[in-house]
Design a protein around this motif. Structure first.
Motif: not given
Length: 229
Positions: A105-110, A124-130, A132-140
């Motif tokens: 949430n603070q910006g770690y996407t390594d 983790i729903a709140k992580l969508g803004r971080v 989502g744009p990178k295509g990294l949001m977990p999804s079934p």
């Protein structure tokens, strides 16, 4: 005006204006990969899809028999009582619970892939803004929400990858490195083709596959005859 390098002109001259069989196209792809690093082998599937319609969306995963040749960095979000936190046998580069959620949430996407246990999805729903744009949001659909974290980590390490159609109806992905054998690249590409065919959306009308081009990272595109599969 963009200038074309002499190297690119030389390799471009190896390609004729025709549809190639997958075998011949991969052979040419390897010949045209002349950059000073080991290039990736890219596939670009142009499909008769308009993803703005729900029944024409395509998103799935496929396990490449020979992997992608790329080291995949995996992070995983698990519950505190999972027994996986600080477990070196998971194979993930980073694994955690609420503290990892806050770090992201603070910006770690390594990482290249983020996995999550199903029970952690509300958190983790709140992580969508971080993510989502990178295509990294977990999804079934992407196979990244799972009850079996260790098994899923192993699948991605072996060569599992996610693909999706973009807004123009094209699926872009890497199917190996150019220094793979011709047979390995052909098997990987055939596996991707079969997966896209099997996951054909219900809303497709008429011809599904339009064009398929492959190329190396720095090389020219080569069009493949779909019927040759």
């Amino acid at each position: 005006m963009r200038r074309t390098s002499k190297r690119y002109k030389n390799v471009k001259s190896l390609i004729e204006s025709e549809l190639y069989s997958p075998e011949k196209a991969i052979e040419i792809l390897q010949q045209t990969a002349t950059a000073k690093f080991v290039e990736s082998s890219e596939a670009h599937f142009s499909l008769n899809l308009n993803p703005k319609y729900a029944d024409q969306q395509l998103r799935s995963t496929v396990v490449l028999p020979h992997g992608t040749g790329k080291k995949i960095r995996i992070a995983a979000i698990v519950s505190k009582d999972s027994g996986l936190i600080n477990n070196p046998e998971t194979g993930a580069e980073k694994i955690g619970s609420d503290e990892l959620i806050e770090e992201i949430n603070q910006g770690y996407t390594d990482f290249d892939v983020l996995l999550a246990e199903l029970d952690m999805m509300p958190k983790i729903a709140k992580l969508g803004r971080v993510l989502g744009p990178k295509g990294l949001m977990p999804s079934p659909k992407a196979g990244t929400v799972t009850k079996d974290i260790i098994g899923t980590i192993q699948e991605f390490k072996r060569g599992k990858l996610e693909y999706r159609v973009d807004k123009t109806g094209i699926v872009h992905l890497n199917f190996g490195k150019v220094n793979f054998t011709k047979e390995q690249l052909l098997e990987n590409l055939s596996t991707v083709y079969k997966s896209i065919l099997q996951n054909k959306p219900t809303g497709v009308k008429g011809r599904y596959f339009k064009h398929l081009h492959i190329c190396s990272t720095m090389g020219p595109s080569i069009e493949i005859d779909f019927s040759a599969f």
